[in-house]
Design an enzyme around this catalytic site. Structure first.
Site, short mmCIF file in Angstrom:
data_model
loop_
_atom_site.label_atom_id
_atom_site.label_comp_id
_atom_site.label_asym_id
_atom_site.label_seq_id
_atom_site.Cartn_x
_atom_site.Cartn_y
_atom_site.Cartn_z
N GLY A 208 -7.90 71.29 69.49
CA GLY A 208 -9.19 71.50 70.16
C GLY A 208 -9.79 72.83 69.76
O GLY A 208 -9.37 73.43 68.76
N ASN A 209 -10.77 73.30 70.49
CA ASN A 209 -11.34 74.62 70.22
C ASN A 209 -11.86 75.23 71.52
O ASN A 209 -11.80 74.61 72.58
CB ASN A 209 -12.42 74.53 69.14
N HIS A 210 -12.40 76.45 71.42
CA HIS A 210 -12.75 77.22 72.62
C HIS A 210 -14.12 76.88 73.21
O HIS A 210 -14.56 77.54 74.14
CB HIS A 210 -12.73 78.72 72.30
#
Ligand code: C5P
Length: 396
Positions: A208-210
């Site tokens: 995933g990412n932020h």
């Protein structure tokens, strides 16, 4: 100008509450339908009778009428209003709004409202300058609420400085402008991608990412405030709009599928999602056990949602984003062309205060007619408004 507009005025306990009598009169004169909510302490400054008489509606303070037992439904009040204006907003109510506290009718109505909310704070200058107050105001902005800054001048304490509530005439002008803008994109459908995507490695892990969904949500709010209809396709984000149609997805493939399904009907597409460029080729059916010292997960490229829609584009106006760390302008312009965007919004990770999870962003616009416009560091809510203003101009 305000004929038929339903305005819910929420009054807190501040000396500026006395001005609301004039303000209600001005609103009613303009043809608005006005209902008033007061906190208990607001009644120390102005009587409910005054505001009930001027607004021609009973004033609400409690969840129910003690004598008749009549229930004042906060959800209904919130649904009734086209606009909620909290004026004057006290430091106390501000602190509660910023932290989800709900111990009176005003706060319950605020929490359940789906219409735009504006606030006009009023307090003594030191209270206004206190970091808590300033942080809380920023928090409200990050929720999509519009803050009408306190004005400079003489204060009830005898001191002079920033803390006065904007004058009734000024509030009226702001509201009129707001309603004029609220029709600008009436009938237009806006498709927005937002948040991160989660690409499964196995049933419990993902790549995933932020991305928090703050920018996408601010964009949805700004388009809603311009009268447009919102369809948002969001990955697992902390921030989501509380209006419009919100479709939650996990992966890029799911996001693409939903975007395809809603694209043909849309007039504007905003690609603000931080889509994972790659996904595990074969996600494991069972949780991967810890065995070897190293583990290989083969990744395959995800479809580029913006680029795919760019190929299908007919009437739609496309807005894309570029988050770059080097060669920013060149890369952004390349993306604009490659993905067939009409406008690309560049934010550089090199700028302090810009990027993931922040409330602020520093952006540059590049459009397909080779125009370039740089903005100063602003709240994401203001950046969203700049984007919407640009789209309004282009769709005229
Ligand atoms: O190429 P890059 O990922 O930097 O491009 C960013 C823009 O493209 C953003 O508007 C983003 O939402 C969109 N995008 C997309 N699908 C992808 C990758 C990016 O829609 N798979």
């Amino acid at each position: 100008m305000l004929a038929g507009k339903k305005i819910l005025l929420a009054v807190c306990g501040s000396i500026a509450a006395y001005k609301t009598a004039f303000f209600v009169r001005l609103l009613v004169k303009e043809g608005a339908e006005v209902k008033v909510i007061m906190t208990e302490s607001a009644k120390d400054f102005i009587t409910p009778l005054t505001l009930a008489t001027l607004s021609k509606h009973p004033v609400h303070s409690d969840y129910f009428d003690e004598k008749s037992g009549e229930w004042h439904n906060h959800v209904e009040l919130g649904m009734w209003a086209d606009l909620i204006l909290i004026a004057p907003l006290s430091a106390n109510t501000l602190g509660k709004m910023a932290n989800g506290i709900c111990d009176n009718l005003l706060l319950a109505t605020y929490l359940s409202a789906k219409c735009p909310v504006m606030v006009a704070p009023a307090m003594d200058l030191d209270m206004y300058q206190h970091p808590t107050t300033q942080q809380n105001l920023k928090k409200l902005q990050s929720f999509g609420n519009e803050v009408i800054e306190a004005r400079d001048g003489e204060l009830a304490s005898g001191l002079s400085g920033q803390g006065r509530m904007a004058e009734p005439e000024e509030l009226l002008e702001i509201i009129k402008k707001k309603f004029a803008n609220s029709e600008a994109l009436k009938g237009k459908k806006i498709l927005i991608t937002s948040g991160p995507t989660f690409e499964a490695i196995d049933p419990v892990r993902f790549i995933g990412n932020h991305s928090s969904g703050k920018m996408g949500t601010a964009i949805a709010d700004a388009f809603r405030n311009a009268g447009a209809e919102i369809i948002m396709v969001s990955g697992p984000a902390a921030h989501l709009p509380n209006h419009g149609k919100v479709i939650k997805v996990n992966s890029a493939l799911e996001m693409l599928n939903e975007v395809k399904g809603h694209y043909d009907n849309s007039d504007v597409a905003v690609f603000s999602a931080a889509v994972s460029d790659y996904r595990p080729e074969n996600p494991a059916k069972e949780k991967i056990k810890k065995k070897e010292d190293t583990l290989q997960v083969n990744l395959v490229k995800n479809p580029d949602i913006a680029a795919e829609m760019g190929k299908k584009k007919k009437k739609q106006f496309h807005v894309g984003f570029a988050l770059e760390t080097n060669n920013e302008a060149v890369n952004a312009k390349e993306k604009l062309k490659k993905k067939n965007f009409d406008l690309i919004v560049l934010n550089s990770l090199n700028d302090q205060g810009a990027g993931f999870k922040q409330d602020t962003n520093k952006v540059t616009f590049f459009d397909k007619d080779n125009n370039e416009q740089s903005f100063e560091l602003k709240s994401k809510v203001e950046v969203a408004q700049d984007i919407v203003n640009y789209v309004i101009e282009k769709l005229k």
